[in-house]
Write a protein that holds these residues in place. Structure first.
Motif, short mmCIF file in Angstrom:
data_model
loop_
_atom_site.label_atom_id
_atom_site.label_comp_id
_atom_site.label_asym_id
_atom_site.label_seq_id
_atom_site.Cartn_x
_atom_site.Cartn_y
_atom_site.Cartn_z
N PHE A 122 0.86 -1.15 -0.06
CA PHE A 122 -0.02 0.17 -0.04
C PHE A 122 0.69 1.22 0.02
N THR A 123 1.95 1.16 0.66
CA THR A 123 2.73 2.37 0.99
C THR A 123 3.57 2.53 -0.41
N ALA A 124 4.12 1.67 -0.85
CA ALA A 124 4.68 1.86 -2.23
C ALA A 124 3.95 2.47 -3.34
N GLY A 125 2.64 1.79 -3.26
CA GLY A 125 1.69 2.27 -4.50
C GLY A 125 1.24 3.79 -4.23
N LEU A 126 1.62 4.39 -2.92
CA LEU A 126 1.05 5.69 -2.87
C LEU A 126 2.29 6.41 -3.19
N ILE A 127 3.57 6.22 -3.30
CA ILE A 127 4.59 6.94 -3.48
C ILE A 127 4.52 7.24 -5.22
N GLY A 128 4.48 8.62 -5.42
CA GLY A 128 4.17 9.20 -6.69
C GLY A 128 2.96 9.61 -6.56
N THR A 129 1.99 9.73 -5.82
CA THR A 129 0.55 10.30 -5.92
C THR A 129 0.65 11.59 -5.31
#
Length: 444
Positions: A80-87
């Motif tokens: 979840f955290t990795a997927g939010l990097i760049g948002t």
């Protein structure tokens, strides 16, 4: 695995450059030795560097020991955290970040797996373009913000993916395999979590995870491209200096192998049965890796050249494909044999797989082994014929602490492997009578 979030730039400049030079430089890149250099930044980040001037391109990948093994009870937190990097950052929203990369033809991507989370940048090395791309990349990694509305949007997307597993027998089989091969171990839970744990992931937990694990002394910074060592060192130090210092996490405990054979059978209304036979394999850097790797190509990892394909498909027509592989990680990763077949053929396919494994561990053709070795050695340069492949290798070498001459030494080690080496390594590491069997479908 969590799907990478990537902003692609389809600029005419990048496309034309790659098309024009790719074929011309292919042979040069294939035969060129890969010289890996490594050092530590003052902040404690490990740097892996390869000078590759064939193309005016720069690839950077930063890997953190921040995979799902660090989830604790909050399954899915790392992904979840990795997927939010760049948002979002402190000054930009998601669209502004994407536009910043796209405008200059740069690419950003990120993902999390069990051992690590990794974030990549690809850009041209023209000074104005590279500087803008790098500064944007730096901001995305070091100034990530976690907006409530984006968290909820991504939560819904994750929950949808988890629900879809209930109608995907292959995904169900995969989760069952990991859960039963690694009970009570961080490797055992799904990297994306489950419905209950994903619902419990809050902005506070995500922020704490980010601050704890996305730190300089928990990072491996890999750089490949048309930048000299001095410039690479500058880039690495800028990255490390903008990350928090943090503390390196403790090593994950070793998993326990099964003490006896175990079989899991899940009924699923489908015409196919998904079958896996697995056990704990080895960790990265294990001395048996090369003979296991070579032997696996002969046993089940080389498609139509393998014994599994010959016995299960060619002789009996039970499957379209059958495969095997070792997945070494920081702790022993799995050795997996897998296939799918008609329900009516499942029990026969299972028997043939088990017999083929037992026979292989007793004897096999030395001529076929030599053919596999020749194929692996001959094809080795193709594994490093692009910067993206090279950075994948050096990131792995740096993260797992492998020798810097790994890429040069590997084909030499393959050449030296004998039939006896393969048999002894497989007999040491593989225990056919203590393996996990998973079947999802309606096997007959």
């Amino acid at each position: 695995m969590k799907q990478p979030q990537i902003f692609h730039a389809r600029t005419s400049l990048t496309a034309a450059l790659l098309l024009f030079t790719g074929l011309l430089l292919f042979s040069q890149m294939s035969v060129a030795a890969v010289k890996i250099e490594s050092w530590m930044t003052p902040q404690g980040a490990k740097v892996m560097y390869v000078y590759s001037p064939q193309l005016p391109m720069l690839d950077i990948e930063v890997s953190f020991d921040a995979g799902s093994t660090r989830d604790g009870q909050d399954w899915g937190l790392a992904a979840f955290t990795a997927g939010l990097i760049g948002t979002a950052t402190s000054t930009q929203n998601e669209n502004q970040i994407a536009d910043s990369f796209n405008r200059i033809g740069a690419q950003f991507g990120g993902s999390a797996e069990r051992d690590r989370a990794s974030f990549s940048l690809r850009t041209l090395t023209r000074q104005d373009v590279m500087q803008q791309a790098f500064q944007q990349y730096l901001m995305v990694l070091s100034e990530a913000q976690f907006k409530p509305e984006i968290i909820e949007r991504e939560r819904e997307r994750l929950l949808l993916g988890i629900k879809q597993k209930s109608v995907n027998p292959q995904a169900m089989a995969n989760d069952l395999l990991w859960a039963n091969l690694y009970p009570n171990h961080p490797y055992g839970h799904p990297t994306s979590g489950d419905e209950k744990t994903v619902m419990g992931l809050t902005a506070k937990k995500i922020e704490q995870f980010y601050r704890q694990y996305y730190s300089a002394n928990n990072a491996v910074i890999s750089i490949v491209g048309d930048v000299d060592k001095a410039r690479a060192s500058e880039l690495a130090e800028q990255l490390a200096s903008h990350l928090p210092q943090g503390e390196k996490p403790k090593a994950v405990s070793a998993p326990q192998a099964l003490s006896q054979a175990k079989k899991i059978q899940q009924t699923f209304a489908s015409s196919q049965t998904y079958y896996s036979l697995a056990q704990l394999g080895i960790e990265r850097g294990n001395k048996d890796y090369v003979p296991l790797f070579v032997g696996n190509h002969l046993f089940g990892g080389s498609g139509f050249g393998s014994y599994l394909m010959e016995e299960v498909r060619e002789k009996r027509g039970l499957v379209y494909s059958v495969y095997s592989y070792f997945a070494p990680m920081k702790q022993p990763g799995p050795f997996i044999i897998g296939l799918s077949t008609k329900n009516a053929s499942a029990k026969e396919a299972e028997q043939v797989v088990q017999e083929t494994l037992q026979n292989f561990m007793q004897d096999f053709s030395e001529e076929r082994l030599q053919a596999i070795k020749d194929n692996l050695i001959g094809g080795w340069p193709l594994r490093m014929d692009s910067n993206s492949k090279i950075i994948g290798y050096i990131s792995m070498i740096g993260f797992y602490g492998l020798p810097l001459d790994y890429l040069d030494a590997f084909p030499e080690q393959i050449a030296k492997v004998s039939k006896q080496d393969v048999l002894q390594a497989w007999q040491r590491q593989i225990q056919p009578d203590k393996m996990l069997t998973v079947m999802v479908g309606q096997p007959q």
